[in-house]
Enzyme design. Structure first.
Site, PDB file in Angstrom:
ATOM      1  N   HIS A  39       0.909   8.260   3.540  1.00  0.00           N
ATOM      2  CA  HIS A  39       1.595   7.598   4.650  1.00  0.00           C
ATOM      3  C   HIS A  39       3.098   7.878   4.680  1.00  0.00           C
ATOM      4  CE1 HIS A  39      -2.141   5.521   5.312  1.00  0.00           C
ATOM      5  NE2 HIS A  39      -2.111   4.999   4.106  1.00  0.00           N
ATOM      6  N   ASP A  80       0.856  -1.189   0.000  1.00  0.00           N
ATOM      7  CA  ASP A  80       0.000   0.000   0.000  1.00  0.00           C
ATOM      8  C   ASP A  80       0.890   1.237   0.000  1.00  0.00           C
ATOM      9  OD1 ASP A  80      -1.748   2.089   0.374  1.00  0.00           O
ATOM     10  OD2 ASP A  80      -2.912   1.098   1.931  1.00  0.00           O
ATOM     11  N   ILE A 134       0.254   9.715   8.162  1.00  0.00           N
ATOM     12  CA  ILE A 134      -0.491   8.890   9.103  1.00  0.00           C
ATOM     13  C   ILE A 134      -0.163   7.416   8.897  1.00  0.00           C
ATOM     14  CG2 ILE A 134      -2.389  10.530   9.314  1.00  0.00           C
ATOM     15  CD1 ILE A 134      -3.984   8.797   7.355  1.00  0.00           C
ATOM     16  N   GLY A 160      -4.406   2.412   8.047  1.00  0.00           N
ATOM     17  CA  GLY A 160      -5.468   1.851   8.873  1.00  0.00           C
ATOM     18  C   GLY A 160      -5.279   0.359   9.085  1.00  0.00           C
TER      19      GLY A 160
END
Length: 288
Positions: A195, A190, A210, A213
């Site tokens: 990110h 991903d 961040i 998830g």
């Protein structure tokens, strides 16, 4: 320009055929923080590729991953304003530590929350052995398209969240994340720049990059595996949770658990709930 629901519901996501090694299985576990305690033999069984390494069942969420396909311009999605909203994993058979798999992903639903309120996109991936066709897992996810509401579609959510008990949790497990953890985790497939790139994160409304998830969910899975299953990966048959808020790499995740498999996770430093409505179900042979 309004999102075209018919185009998105019928969007072709090519199957992904992937070979993975014992080293890949170990790296995935390391990217979740397994092995942080070098004296914990239970953790080492997932990260030491030189021994009889075990594959973490939750690795099914990254194997056969179609990549950041929603970032393709022809989807019509505002890729800078989407976030992972929900995730579930249904395990059908044990994932071997190495092998070749095929992930077949499709869009299964689209919900319009209204103008200025975004939309929900539902997708499903079936992960199977590339040779035998044996299904290892079915993963289902919901993506919140924050910039794409108002196209006139159905407004009824397709999934109802699990309600965690109102009583005090029976067990609490704290696990740290590392400041560079998102950079490790993105190597699982991903590569959304939100990110890794401060500039992209800022465009998405975040003060800094961040954590994925699915990495947050993986850390919670580690807590559940430790707290409810004594690191016995065969005990879990299904897992689901809803994402509430982003995690910044380096924060501590506290997973609160109940004996019925309910769970939620919060960031200790900000006392902020980041996973809610969680439920992990026992495999049939364990529930009898």
């Amino acid at each position: 320009m309004a999102l075209d629901p018919d185009h998105l519901l019928n969007y072709c996501i090519p199957p992904v055929r992937q070979h993975y090694s014992r080293q890949d299985s170990a790296f995935y576990a390391l990217s979740l923080g397994f092995g942080a305690d070098p004296m914990d033999e239970a953790q080492l069984s997932f990260v030491d590729a030189n021994r009889d390494v075990q594959a973490l069942p939750c690795m099914a969420v990254v194997l056969g991953h179609p990549g950041f396909w929603l970032g393709n311009p022809d989807t019509g999605v505002d890729a800078l304003r989407l976030v992972h909203a929900e995730q579930s994993v249904e395990w059908r058979s044990a994932l071997p530590p190495e092998g070749e798999v095929i992930g077949r992903t499709r869009v299964t639903g689209l919900v319009d929350k209204g103008p200025g309120k975004g939309a929900l996109l539902y997708s499903e991936k079936v992960l199977s052995d590339a040779v035998s066709g044996e299904v290892y897992a079915i993963t289902r996810g919901t993506t919140f398209l924050r910039g794409d509401g108002g196209f006139g579609g159905d407004r009824q959510s397709l999934c109802q969240p699990h309600r965690v008990p109102e009583r005090t949790p029976e067990l609490v497990v704290d696990l740290p994340t590392r400041s560079e953890q998102a950079l490790y985790y993105r190597l699982n497939g991903d590569d959304n720049p939100i990110h890794s790139s401060p500039a992209t994160a800022a465009k998405g409304g975040f003060e800094r990059p961040i954590l994925h998830g699915l990495c947050t969910l993986g850390v919670a899975y580690h807590a559940l595996l430790r707290g409810l299953a004594d690191y016995r990966v065969e005990r879990f048959a299904h897992l689901q949770a809803r994402f509430c808020a982003p995690v910044f790499p380096g924060e501590t995740l506290r997973t609160e658990m109940w004996n019925d498999g309910s769970f939620r996770t919060r960031v200790v430093e900000r006392d902020l709930l980041v996973l809610d409505n969680g439920l992990v179900s026992l495999a049939q042979e364990e529930s009898n």
